[in-house]
Scaffold this active site. Structure first.
Site, PDB file in Angstrom:
ATOM      1  N   THR A 279       0.826  -1.204   0.000  1.00 29.36           N
ATOM      2  CA  THR A 279       0.000   0.000   0.000  1.00 29.36           C
ATOM      3  C   THR A 279       0.865   1.261   0.000  1.00 29.36           C
ATOM      4  O   THR A 279       0.656   2.156  -0.809  1.00 29.36           O
ATOM      5  CB  THR A 279      -0.886   0.015   1.260  1.00 29.36           C
ATOM      6  N   PHE A 406      -8.359   4.717   3.071  1.00 27.81           N
ATOM      7  CA  PHE A 406      -7.889   4.037   4.278  1.00 27.81           C
ATOM      8  C   PHE A 406      -8.989   3.223   4.959  1.00 27.81           C
ATOM      9  O   PHE A 406      -8.866   2.867   6.136  1.00 27.81           O
ATOM     10  CB  PHE A 406      -7.301   5.049   5.263  1.00 27.81           C
ATOM     11  N   CYS A 413      -7.938   1.830   8.520  1.00 26.86           N
ATOM     12  CA  CYS A 413      -6.503   1.559   8.618  1.00 26.86           C
ATOM     13  C   CYS A 413      -5.901   2.115   9.902  1.00 26.86           C
ATOM     14  O   CYS A 413      -6.020   3.297  10.194  1.00 26.86           O
ATOM     15  CB  CYS A 413      -5.798   2.183   7.423  1.00 26.86           C
TER      16      CYS A 413
HETATM   17  C1  HEM Z   1      -6.726  -1.601   7.159  1.00 30.91           C
HETATM   18  C2  HEM Z   1      -5.345   1.084   3.350  1.00 30.91           C
HETATM   19  C3  HEM Z   1      -0.871   1.481   5.251  1.00 30.91           C
HETATM   20  C4  HEM Z   1      -2.124  -1.601   8.768  1.00 30.91           C
HETATM   21  C5  HEM Z   1      -6.718  -0.912   5.967  1.00 30.91           C
HETATM   22  C6  HEM Z   1      -7.862  -0.779   5.084  1.00 30.91           C
HETATM   23  C7  HEM Z   1      -7.466  -0.033   4.023  1.00 30.91           C
HETATM   24  C8  HEM Z   1      -6.087   0.316   4.219  1.00 30.91           C
HETATM   25  C9  HEM Z   1      -8.323   0.349   2.808  1.00 30.91           C
HETATM   26  C10 HEM Z   1      -9.244  -1.392   5.307  1.00 30.91           C
HETATM   27  C11 HEM Z   1      -9.340  -2.715   4.601  1.00 30.91           C
HETATM   28  C12 HEM Z   1     -10.685  -3.365   4.715  1.00 30.91           C
HETATM   29  O1  HEM Z   1     -11.679  -2.718   5.065  1.00 30.91           O
HETATM   30  O2  HEM Z   1     -10.767  -4.569   4.435  1.00 30.91           O
HETATM   31  C13 HEM Z   1      -4.016   1.444   3.555  1.00 30.91           C
HETATM   32  C14 HEM Z   1      -3.275   2.339   2.689  1.00 30.91           C
HETATM   33  C15 HEM Z   1      -2.014   2.454   3.232  1.00 30.91           C
HETATM   34  C16 HEM Z   1      -1.972   1.633   4.423  1.00 30.91           C
HETATM   35  C17 HEM Z   1      -3.818   2.987   1.419  1.00 30.91           C
HETATM   36  C18 HEM Z   1      -0.830   3.263   2.748  1.00 30.91           C
HETATM   37  C19 HEM Z   1      -0.907   4.351   2.035  1.00 30.91           C
HETATM   38  C20 HEM Z   1      -0.814   0.692   6.373  1.00 30.91           C
HETATM   39  C21 HEM Z   1       0.334   0.522   7.228  1.00 30.91           C
HETATM   40  C22 HEM Z   1      -0.009  -0.366   8.206  1.00 30.91           C
HETATM   41  C23 HEM Z   1      -1.396  -0.736   7.974  1.00 30.91           C
HETATM   42  C24 HEM Z   1       1.683   1.220   7.033  1.00 30.91           C
HETATM   43  C25 HEM Z   1       0.796  -0.880   9.382  1.00 30.91           C
HETATM   44  C26 HEM Z   1       1.571  -0.140  10.109  1.00 30.91           C
HETATM   45  C27 HEM Z   1      -3.477  -1.849   8.642  1.00 30.91           C
HETATM   46  C28 HEM Z   1      -4.231  -2.705   9.552  1.00 30.91           C
HETATM   47  C29 HEM Z   1      -5.565  -2.697   9.102  1.00 30.91           C
HETATM   48  C30 HEM Z   1      -5.580  -1.848   7.905  1.00 30.91           C
HETATM   49  C31 HEM Z   1      -3.679  -3.453  10.770  1.00 30.91           C
HETATM   50  C32 HEM Z   1      -6.760  -3.429   9.722  1.00 30.91           C
HETATM   51  C33 HEM Z   1      -7.391  -2.528  10.754  1.00 30.91           C
HETATM   52  C34 HEM Z   1      -8.583  -3.185  11.459  1.00 30.91           C
HETATM   53  O3  HEM Z   1      -9.447  -3.761  10.792  1.00 30.91           O
HETATM   54  O4  HEM Z   1      -8.631  -3.096  12.693  1.00 30.91           O
HETATM   55  N1  HEM Z   1      -5.644  -0.229   5.408  1.00 30.91           N
HETATM   56  N2  HEM Z   1      -3.207   1.041   4.576  1.00 30.91           N
HETATM   57  N3  HEM Z   1      -1.844  -0.078   6.849  1.00 30.91           N
HETATM   58  N4  HEM Z   1      -4.315  -1.346   7.674  1.00 30.91           N
HETATM   59 FE1  HEM Z   1      -3.775  -0.075   6.199  1.00 30.91          FE
END
Ligand code: HEM
Length: 469
Positions: A279, A406, A413
């Site tokens: 991502t 996000f 996220c």
């Molecule tokens: C969840 C996007 C960077 C950790 C998500 C989701 C999106 C997303 C769309 C929701 C997914 C869903 O609903 O199924 C992004 C984008 C990023 C990014 C565009 C960078 C530009 C990161 C980074 C980390 C991370 C750097 C870790 C340090 C997580 C985690 C979740 C998540 C753990 C699940 C949260 C939960 O459901 O409690 N992200 N992400 N992401 N992301 Fe990111």
């Protein structure tokens, strides 16, 4: 209101519309169907499954109502769940381990429009030095490529994202910029993700996939064993690093009084790497592509870096003073969301937009690749790259749920401030030190899709700027 059945492309018996989805270019297939069917359509999939694709802002806005729709990990997420269980990304609604991990880690990750407003023991600001360390390794590598060697931008941004995550989350150095071979954990993760992407569309009896399955479970073992070793080492030699591993080891959930279990810590260490690397690297790759194709925006980034930072070293204070770069990243995430689609399930039989019936438990998808171009929100120039519309002032006035790269609500996220800090720093450092050009000026965006999307074959060159180090 008139009840309107959701349109569906004609399909085949049993496999439904499966053949209309290009497995390596799903985003394009879904987009072409949106051209034909409009803001909503339903696809029928093998096994009697279906999915309702939503392509407009008003429908996305409804899917974001957590009382009506919840995230249930199915499809690729169900496959990833085999490796990381009820970790944050792949947990089912109501699972206890999700709640504990969420509350233990959330203080570090107060989601906010302003990425650097952070409280709690574990601030992202505190990770700046280590982020800077890895970004500097990348800049050095770019310098060593010299002005004429093409830089494989996506690959190097992936090295940046992986090394930064491993260092800041568990004090572990992959040293991807120094080794030709990938670390075995990275290799296992890559294979695991590719296989997870393929498994939902299997059509043959399971016998045919025996070798693939063996490899898949071996890769999971490599991932889990590596994370376990890191965890054991930390327990044996505790230190006071302010990283995610220590936060997970010491954090107590205020609600239940419980600690995270070892297995949940391992799930989440791997989850951070999975959720955070493609991502972040995709975002940086698309940002550079867009800037190189839009020279006026490129000049504005350059000017901002020169005025705000100049030639000296970059500090964490600089990062909140770069509104144009921040806007560039937001606009990139609108046009080229690395996660271009994610899903929720309907909690009951209900109508979308007061007229389209969806049934209880039916998966519905937020198709950002289209919803983020809705002219009702973005106007006639929705397809153009215009960071100006994402400066703080207009950004804060966007309609609710118009910009969703996000994710949403409780399941949004957790890594957003982390990703933004890392991406802003990387852009600032690269613009401070290099002039970039497209390796092939006639290159036009091609997309490579795995779990996320990335520019395919995007090469640039970096020429060190005069008088700068
Ligand atoms: C969840 C996007 C960077 C950790 C998500 C989701 C999106 C997303 C769309 C929701 C997914 C869903 O609903 O199924 C992004 C984008 C990023 C990014 C565009 C960078 C530009 C990161 C980074 C980390 C991370 C750097 C870790 C340090 C997580 C985690 C979740 C998540 C753990 C699940 C949260 C939960 O459901 O409690 N992200 N992400 N992401 N992301 Fe990111």
């Amino acid at each position: 209101t008139t009840i309107t059945p959701i349109p569906s492309p004609p399909g085949l018996p049993i496999i439904g519309n499966a053949t209309q989805i290009d497995p390596v270019a799903q985003r394009r297939s879904f987009s072409e169907l949106a051209d034909k069917y409009g803001e909503v359509y339903r696809l029928h999939l093998p096994g009697g499954r279906s999915i309702v694709l939503c392509n407009s802002h008003r429908l996305i806005d409804e899917l974001c109502d957590e009382k009506r729709f919840v995230k249930i990990p199915n499809g690729v997420l169900a496959e990833i769940r085999n490796g990381v269980h009820d970790g944050l990304f792949t947990a089912k609604p109501g699972e206890e381990a999700w709640g504990i991990a969420h509350r233990v880690l959330m203080p570090a990750y107060v989601p906010s429009h302003s990425y650097n407003v952070l409280f709690g023991p574990l601030s992202i600001r505190g990770m700046f030095e280590e982020m800077h360390d890895v970004a500097a390794q990348m800049a050095l590598k770019f310098a060593r490529y010299g002005p004429s060697t093409p830089i494989p931008a996506s690959d190097d941004f992936t090295r940046l994202a992986l090394d930064t995550l491993a260092l800041c989350s568990m004090g572990f150095r992959f040293n991807s910029f120094y080794t030709k071979e990938m670390h075995p954990m990275i290799e296992a993760m890559g294979n695991f993700l590719v296989e997870s992407g393929k498994r939902p569309s299997r059509v043959l009896p399971s016998f045919f996939y025996r070798a693939d399955d063996t490899k898949y479970w071996q890769d999971i073992e490599v991932l889990r064993n590596t994370a376990q070793e890191v965890l054991e080492a930390r327990k044996k030699h505790p230190d006071d690093r302010k990283d995610l591993l220590n936060a997970m080891l010491s954090g107590v959930d205020q609600k239940t009084g419980k600690h995270m279990s070892d297995s949940s810590i391992i799930d989440n260490l791997i989850t951070f790497l999975i959720a955070g690397h493609e991502t972040t690297s995709g975002t940086l790759s698309f940002a550079f592509y867009r800037l190189l194709k839009n020279p006026d925006t490129y000049q504005k980034v350059q000017k901002e870096v020169d005025e705000v930072i100049g030639k000296g070293s970059i500090t964490v204070e600089h990062l909140s003073k770069l509104p144009y770069i921040t806007a560039v990243l937001r606009e990139t995430l609108r046009l080229d969301s690395p996660i271009s689609i994610y899903g929720v399930s309907s909690v009951e039989d209900q109508l979308l937009a007061g007229r389209y019936p969806v049934s209880k438990d039916e998966p519905c998808a937020l198709f950002l690749a289209r919803a983020h171009l809705d002219p009702a929100v973005w106007g006639d120039d929705a397809n153009d790259f215009k960071p100006e519309r994402m400066l703080d002032e207009p950004f804060s006035k966007l309609p609710k749920n118009a910009w969703k790269p996000f994710g949403n609500g409780a399941r949004a996220c957790i890594g957003r401030p982390f990703a933004m800090q890392e991406a802003i720093l990387a852009m600032a450092m690269l613009f401070q030190n290099f002039n970039f050009v497209l390796h092939d000026p006639s290159y036009n965006l091609a997309i490579k899709q795995t779990l996320t999307i990335k520019p395919d074959n995007f090469l640039m060159r970096g020429i060190i700027r005069d008088g700068l180090s």
